[in-house]
Design an enzyme around this catalytic site. Sequence first.
Site, PDB file in Angstrom:
ATOM      1  N   TYR A 163       0.828  -1.206   0.000  1.00 37.52           N
ATOM      2  CA  TYR A 163       0.000   0.000   0.000  1.00 37.52           C
ATOM      3  C   TYR A 163       0.862   1.255   0.000  1.00 37.52           C
ATOM      4  O   TYR A 163       0.709   2.132  -0.863  1.00 37.52           O
ATOM      5  CB  TYR A 163      -0.931   0.004   1.210  1.00 37.52           C
ATOM      6  N   LYS A 167       1.367   3.902  -3.224  1.00 39.57           N
ATOM      7  CA  LYS A 167       1.022   5.318  -3.085  1.00 39.57           C
ATOM      8  C   LYS A 167       2.257   6.208  -3.238  1.00 39.57           C
ATOM      9  O   LYS A 167       2.161   7.338  -3.728  1.00 39.57           O
ATOM     10  CB  LYS A 167       0.346   5.558  -1.734  1.00 39.57           C
TER      11      LYS A 167
END
Length: 272
Positions: A163, A167
């Site tokens: 994650y 990002k």
Amino acid sequence: MESQPSQTMNGAPGRALITGASGGIGAELARLYARRGWNLVLWGRDATRLEAIARDCRQCGVNVMVRALDLQDGRAAIAAYREDDAAMPIDLAILAAGLGDMKTPDEVTEKAEMVLELGLVNYATPSAMAAAAAEAMVRRRRGHIVLVGSVAAFHAIPFAAAYSGSKAGLKRFSESLHMALAPHGVGVTLVSPGFVDTAMSRRVVGFKPCLQTPAAAARQIAGAVERGQAHLVFPFLFSILRLVDVIVPWPLKRWILSRLKAGQVPRGQISQ
């Protein structure tokens, strides 16, 4: 009071494409821009919820198209964007769809399939869609692209490497795209939110400081677009934490991050 509708060069209302519009921040952005008089193209994975959001928006008297598709298929997303833009030019592309996940406490690493899924949905496909949007907007010398990332991009999170890594990639891509497009009349805004009360955040078990509502997040994003802001970080606490991350030496930072713990509820057990 909502601002007046954005106008294109010929005086017609603007047209916005929003991904992730079947829930969370994307749904609230759809409602906000509908109230402001924008015509909409709404994308999401859940066709039923997407149509419900579209009905809400149509009550504002705007035209709304919907498209249900899975952003793991990046080539299909590129083709679909070009098709929707050819039907009627898109003035504002808000790429808000994203996935969150992390490894369980008894796992050493995240599952390979999960890493691939998050890489596609959080980085590869939105970046490719932003490139497709840029191609069309540069030709028209107008338009704005919004990429929704996360404050997780600022930190190496050992239990959520996929994650935070996906990002972080989106953050760097957005910064580069902003510099490339600025001379051509096309704006780019990167949004890095903290905790927002969406299904993704509700899966996380633990302390969630400065939790925002999706409606509040949508208003802040729309404000950043109006200002032509290159990077929006909210809430303010996370701007401070970002500076701390820059200042703190890596050995100390690694010691702190390696001791962070978090858990989550399995997918499908949290309502949208």
